[in-house]
Design an enzyme around this catalytic site. Structure first.
Site, short mmCIF file in Angstrom:
data_model
loop_
_atom_site.label_atom_id
_atom_site.label_comp_id
_atom_site.label_asym_id
_atom_site.label_seq_id
_atom_site.Cartn_x
_atom_site.Cartn_y
_atom_site.Cartn_z
N GLY A 52 0.13 11.64 -6.86
CA GLY A 52 0.74 10.78 -5.96
C GLY A 52 2.08 10.05 -6.56
O GLY A 52 2.25 8.88 -6.10
N ALA A 53 2.64 10.54 -7.44
CA ALA A 53 3.67 9.77 -8.05
C ALA A 53 5.01 10.36 -7.65
O ALA A 53 6.09 9.95 -8.36
CB ALA A 53 3.62 10.30 -9.73
N GLY A 109 6.44 5.54 -3.83
CA GLY A 109 5.47 4.36 -3.87
C GLY A 109 5.13 4.02 -5.30
O GLY A 109 5.96 3.95 -6.23
N ILE A 110 3.91 3.41 -5.51
CA ILE A 110 3.39 2.81 -6.61
C ILE A 110 3.53 3.70 -7.82
O ILE A 110 3.66 3.52 -8.90
CB ILE A 110 2.45 1.97 -6.57
CG1 ILE A 110 1.11 2.69 -6.19
CG2 ILE A 110 2.53 1.04 -5.36
CD1 ILE A 110 -0.30 1.96 -6.20
N TYR A 125 -11.04 6.35 5.76
CA TYR A 125 -10.18 6.13 4.65
C TYR A 125 -10.98 5.18 3.68
O TYR A 125 -11.08 5.26 2.72
CB TYR A 125 -8.90 5.29 5.10
CG TYR A 125 -8.12 5.03 3.97
CD1 TYR A 125 -7.34 5.83 3.33
CD2 TYR A 125 -7.87 3.67 3.77
CE1 TYR A 125 -6.73 5.33 2.11
CE2 TYR A 125 -7.25 3.20 2.66
CZ TYR A 125 -6.64 3.99 1.83
OH TYR A 125 -5.65 3.57 0.66
#
Length: 252
Positions: A9-10, A13-14, A156
């Site tokens: 998830g890079a 966002g964070i 979730y």
């Protein structure tokens, strides 16, 4: 000493913000994302390697694990940061409810496929969880596929609580062999997270509210970085779930 850090998830966002900070600090970062174009853009900006995998397809997780194992005999930190809140219930080609698969089964699978490397490296496995793990989770062990009483927020929250439970189990099974694990809630983040979600949360993220009231990805990334590059006063409690920098219970 520089660390080799794999962040899923890079591409935004964070995850992307943390990757930038780590590269600036001299660490070897591997960025993983779902979008080939966005992931490559971050990797090119930072001068690092990247891999693409859509966690809605578990065969891509198998491929990703094989690629990582081939390229990196040592992984100091695996950050399972990829995740999404979706909308109407959807079953993937693998036969699992999509929220359950993307947020939990895929990182569970990736971690286990890399386990030999992680153990040899005495690595840290870090999970980006959420306070949804204690606010909206209602895990039914007889209904992990969320077939009954489905809602995007509950699904979730369930997946994020399952990540916390996985964190504890990693600690219980492997900490004596040198592996550490932690999960954390990054707080509300003004990012592209959930903007494409077909849920009320997605509707919220498509308004100005997150930009006005939530923290930036750069600020939220500090929550992640304190585990990857802790200061002498920031010891990590293996097996714990963190909010606001402190261990706390996730759900009764």
């Amino acid at each position: 000493m520089p660390k080799t850090v794999v962040i899923t998830g890079a591409s935004d966002g964070i995850g992307a913000a943390a990757a930038r900070r780590l590269v600036d600090g001299g660490h070897h970062v591997v960025v993983v994302g779902r979008s080939a174009a966005k992931t490559k853009a971050v990797a090119d900006e930072l001068g690092v390697h990247c891999f693409v995998a859509d966690f809605a397809h578990l065969h891509q997780v198998h491929t990703l694990a094989a690629q990582l194992a081939d390229h990196y005999p040592r992984i100091d930190v695996l950050v399972n940061n990829a995740g999404a809140i979706l909308g109407d219930r959807h079953v993937t080609a693998d036969g699992f409810e999509e929220t359950f698969q993307v947020n939990y089964l895929a990182p569970f699978l990736l971690t286990n496929l890399l386990l030999d490397t992680l153990l040899a490296s005495q690595a840290l496995v870090l999970q980006t969880s959420s306070n949804a793990a204690r606010l909206s989770a209602r895990v039914d062990l007889d209904d992990l596929n969320n077939a009954q009483n489905y809602s995007p927020v509950r699904a979730y929250g369930n997946a994020k609580l399952e990540l916390v439970l996985f964190t504890r189990e990693l600690h219980d099974r492997y900490h004596e062999q040198g592996l550490s694990a932690a999960a954390f809630h990054p707080g509300g983040v003004s990012s592209n997270f959930a903007r494409t979600s077909r849920s009320p949360v997605g509707s919220l993220f498509r308004t100005p509210v997150p930009r006005l009231f939530f923290q930036s990805p750069q600020k939220a990334a500090r929550q992640l970085l304190r585990f990857v590059t802790p200061t002498p006063g920031d010891s990590v409690v293996s097996g714990a779930y963190y909010e606001n920098g402190k261990p706390r219970p996730s759900a009764r």
